[in-house]
Write a protein that holds these residues in place. Structure first.
Motif, mmCIF file in Angstrom:
data_model
loop_
_atom_site.group_PDB
_atom_site.id
_atom_site.type_symbol
_atom_site.label_atom_id
_atom_site.label_comp_id
_atom_site.label_asym_id
_atom_site.label_seq_id
_atom_site.Cartn_x
_atom_site.Cartn_y
_atom_site.Cartn_z
ATOM 1 N N SER A 1 0.702 -1.308 0.031
ATOM 2 C CA SER A 1 -0.060 -0.072 -0.091
ATOM 3 C C SER A 1 0.778 1.226 -0.048
ATOM 4 O O SER A 1 0.294 2.378 -0.454
ATOM 5 N N SER A 2 1.963 1.144 0.491
ATOM 6 C CA SER A 2 2.920 2.499 0.449
ATOM 7 C C SER A 2 3.796 2.567 -0.891
ATOM 8 O O SER A 2 4.394 3.447 -0.964
ATOM 9 N N THR B 1 3.724 3.576 -4.128
ATOM 10 C CA THR B 1 2.749 4.454 -4.927
ATOM 11 C C THR B 1 2.721 4.149 -6.439
ATOM 12 O O THR B 1 1.564 4.074 -7.294
#
Length: 442
Positions: A226-227, A229
């Motif tokens: 999720s981190s 991008t």
């Protein structure tokens, strides 16, 4: 290593040294053996529960990027068949100074090799994953323009037309891995926005030409998170534009397939996407992890995650197209000789019957199976870098066919990392010989 015996429902222990570079193979065979005392307590352990069984092995980890000669003729068939190999990923990389973006002649050289390796893969019963970026010429060693530079897509569209026509003319069924490592500078230097434009154009043309062939992507060098991008932007884009791949892919160099599959599931769900096929971790293991112990750990993690894995290839030039991605070496006469890690993969390929529950230890994982028809139970163990002793607890042996007179015979083999020293021969991993071999790897 010690040869051990185990009572049907008791725990057995074995001690393993240098687990960061070696793999341990334990084959329980129906025979009588006098019990011996267990080794001293270990600082980490695994448990194998033979009573809890699942489906048959599908050899998720038996694939690689390149590793065949440019004409597809070598190495010999048994080096692939013995390890249950069934995935090849290729596109003619590093065979000359460029691909389509440089000249049609350069493309033709790479295409000829791609076609030859495809035919060999099909003959061996494998799946071929096509690498268009290498056919374009973006292999990290050449200099060329990029699809869509300055808003001009003419050359790229012509390239895709050429490639589609060549695949169709040869009646090929491939998985289309549209571009390798677009999140890095080596294989894609323009912006992500330009990549996404390329992805949509390429996707539409492949889908129109081959509606039943699978599209793979994005094959990032990083891992789903999720981190990340780049990854989340890609997911949101393919969802919004209805251009999601059939198979989501990334590399674990390094990485943990179990962790990354969990994160992939979470990020796909957050983007409103669903996944119906096995993920493809289409390059796994850093060079330092390519040892019997590291390879066995990755096998365990890929099987546990249910992801298809293709072994990374850290060779270059002509060596990229040979030696089964560094599982083999050659002597002065050109004869292929297996390295230690190849023997570890062969043992993996010998595991038949049903997968049973293996509870991993701290940094230790692997694959366990039982085959009651063949009267064997097998355990493959490896490490992601930890060293020391490992206690192997075996339970539920009474559900296997290896127990006779309340005892089993356990054959323990240590597959060592021997700095590139090959072995010309070794007994079968399921051999009943009391002294196990010690094949070596670089």
């Amino acid at each position: 290593m010690k040869l051990l015996s185990a009572l049907p429902d008791a725990a057995a222990r074995t001690r393993r040294r240098a687990v960061s570079s070696t793999a341990v193979l334990l084959a329980a065979l129906a025979a009588t053996l006098v019990p011996v005392a267990p080794s001293r307590a270990a600082d980490t352990s695994v448990t194998v529960d033979f009573a809890t069984a699942g489906g048959a092995p599908t050899y998720h980890a038996s694939g690689m990027i390149y590793g065949m000669t440019p004409d597809g003729s070598l190495p010999q068939d048994h080096f692939f068949k013995d390890i249950k190999w069934h995935f090849m990923r290729a596109g003619g990389a590093q065979l000359n100074s460029g691909g389509y973006a440089t000249s049609l002649a350069d493309y033709q050289t790479r295409w000829n090799s791609t076609l030859a390796q495809y035919k060999r893969t099909v003959a061996l019963g494998g799946t071929f994953v096509l690498l268009p970026h290498d056919l374009w010429g973006a292999d990290g060693t050449t200099s060329q323009g990029w699809p869509g530079d300055n808003g001009d897509w003419t050359q790229f569209d012509n390239f895709v037309t050429q490639l589609v026509n060549d695949v169709r003319a040869n009646n090929m069924t491939v998985e289309w891995d549209l571009w390798n490592e677009p999140d890095g500078a080596g294989f894609w230097k323009p912006s992500q926005a330009q990549y996404l434009q390329m992805w949509s154009r390429f996707y539409a043309k492949v889908r129109a030409a081959f509606p039943n062939q699978l599209i793979v992507g994005p094959s990032i060098a990083g891992q789903p998170n999720s981190s990340n991008t780049w990854w989340t932007t890609y997911l949101n884009y393919v969802k919004a534009n209805n251009v999601a791949p059939d198979i989501y892919s990334w590399h674990d160099e390094p990485g943990d397939p179990v962790t990354d599959v969990g994160r992939a599931n979470s990020t796909l769900s957050a983007a409103g996407l669903t996944n119906t096929r096995a993920y493809q971790i289409n390059e796994y293991a850093t060079l330092s992890m390519q040892s019997p112990g590291g390879g066995a750990w990755f096998i365990g993690r890929l099987e546990r995650a249910g992801a298809d894995g293709l072994r990374g290839n850290w060779a270059s030039g002509t060596n990229l197209h040979d030696d089964e991605a560094n599982l083999l070496t050659r002597n002065s006469a050109g004869r292929y000789l297996p390295l230690g890690e190849w023997f570890m993969y062969r043992y993996y390929g010998s595991q038949t019957g049903n997968i049973v529950n293996l509870v991993p230890g701290s940094g230790t994982d692997g694959l366990a199976t039982k085959d009651n028809t063949a009267k064997n139970a097998k355990v493959l163990l490896g490490s992601n870098g930890n060293t020391g002793n490992v206690t192997v607890n075996l339970t539920g042996l009474n559900t296997t066919s290896v127990v006779e007179n309340g005892k089993v015979r356990a054959v323990v083999q240590r597959v060592s990392n021997g700095n590139g020293t090959p072995r010309t021969a070794t007994p079968s991993p399921s051999s009943r010989r009391p002294t196990p071999p010690s094949p070596r790897s670089r």
